[in-house]
Design a protein around this motif. Structure first.
Motif: not given
Length: 375
Positions: A306-315
């Motif tokens: 879940v938080y990998g998705l947050a980081i990946g879509t922002n980066f």
């Protein structure tokens, strides 16, 4: 990168927090350390590798006022059109963030906290515009235009300067020409132009704020939800969820975090910006969550995903293409208006290194968090 920290900083964060019922504090506390790790690594990468030439980032800047505007250079705050409004808005923003943190415990929805201060700020700007407009009219009646020009800068209503910089496309209505031509369409255009011109002259700050509202984002995001739901109804989301389940079963927490950060970041270039990627992958994770067995390190893997998705879509907003995010498309258009043209290959060359360096640092920290906190 910093847009990953707050839920309200990016539409992708709003989608993700809504999909998995993440509170304001829980979300921010989970992504702040991966972001700080990325920032600490990316900064030396900029200064040592990417922009080490002094021609790109000068060590010193020579500032000099033009047309006698030395006061603006010596005191940057003098460039503010509405200094009191800037202070009021900054305090209101800090108070709102504090209330969001405080009400997180009792489960108050974010929109119920943010709408009142937004209305308050809009009302304050409208009141200020109206007040200065009335002062303008009184001064013009008493002293005429000559007396208006002799007023000190601090006493001149700021709308006089604000309206000159607003992108107002309407022209000053020419009543005599419209009446002489006696055309109904000209009369309708004249009325709309007059109303718009009067509104801009009376409420320039409100007009400027309304022009910057991301209204086009609403139909875009709505359409992406429809497309993803169509994929779900045809079974494609279920297929993706099965693929993701097979991947995390083989690779564990490390594969979940690294795969989601890098994969979602790259998918932003082909899945309708980072908003479309977030909607699709969040739906995939929901499908995987409902169909997987909650055993062993499942909660750790879910946390990292879940938080990998947050980081990946922002980066992923800055990776290979301008269309990886709406911000990238807007940035390109702003540069074009100023006569600056950035090629696609140059954009990708400068960003891919930053994405890799920042992602690796964030992945390492998030893996550690998933092993400790994701239980």
């Amino acid at each position: 990168m910093a847009s990953v920290v707050l839920i309200s900083s990016n539409p992708t964060n709003l989608v993700l927090s809504g999909a998995f019922s993440l509170s304001f504090v829980t979300y921010t506390s989970s992504v702040i350390f991966p972001f700080l790790a990325a920032a600490l690594v990316v900064y030396p990468f900029f200064t040592i590798a990417l922009f080490r030439s002094t021609e790109l980032i000068p060590r010193t800047f020579e500032l000099s006022g033009s047309n006698g505007e030395d006061d603006v250079v010596d005191q940057p705050s003098a460039a503010l059109i509405d200094k009191a409004g800037a202070i009021f808005g900054s305090i209101l923003l800090l108070v709102t963030l504090g209330v969001l943190v405080g009400t997180n415990v009792i489960g108050v929805p974010v929109w119920q906290v943010t709408i009142p201060p937004a209305v308050l700020m809009l009302s304050r700007d409208a009141w200020r515009d109206w007040r200065w407009h009335q002062v303008h009219r009184v001064v013009a009646k008493e002293g005429g235009a000559e007396h208006l020009d002799t007023l000190s800068p601090g006493s001149v209503p700021m709308e006089r300067f604000e309206s000159q910089h607003l992108p107002f496309t309407g022209s000053q209505p020419d009543v005599h020409t419209a009446v002489h031509q006696n055309r109904p369409q000209m009369a309708l255009s004249l009325i709309s132009s007059t109303l718009l011109h009067h509104f801009v002259q009376t409420f320039p700050t409100v007009h400027g704020a309304c022009q910057k509202l991301p209204l086009s984002l609403v139909p875009f995001a709505f359409s992406m939800f429809i497309l993803v739901q169509g994929l779900a109804s045809q079974g494609w989301v279920h297929v993706l969820a099965n693929w993701w389940g097979a991947w995390v079963n083989q690779t564990g927490i490390v594969g979940a975090v690294a795969g989601m950060v890098i994969g979602s970041g790259l998918l932003c270039n082909i899945c309708g910006t980072n908003i479309g990627t977030t909607i699709l992958l969040a739906r995939m994770l929901q499908e995987w969550e409902s169909g997987s067995q909650h055993t062993g390190t499942w909660t750790n893997v879910r946390y990292g995903s879940v938080y990998g998705l947050a980081i990946g879509t922002n980066f992923g907003a800055f990776t290979l293409t301008f269309s990886a995010s709406l911000a990238g498309l807007l940035w390109r258009e702003v540069l074009k208006q100023k006569g600056i043209h950035v090629r696609q290959i140059e954009f990708a060359r400068l960003n891919v290194g930053t994405f890799i360096v920042g992602s690796v640092a964030s992945v390492i920290v998030l893996i550690g968090q998933s092993m400790i906190l994701g239980r």
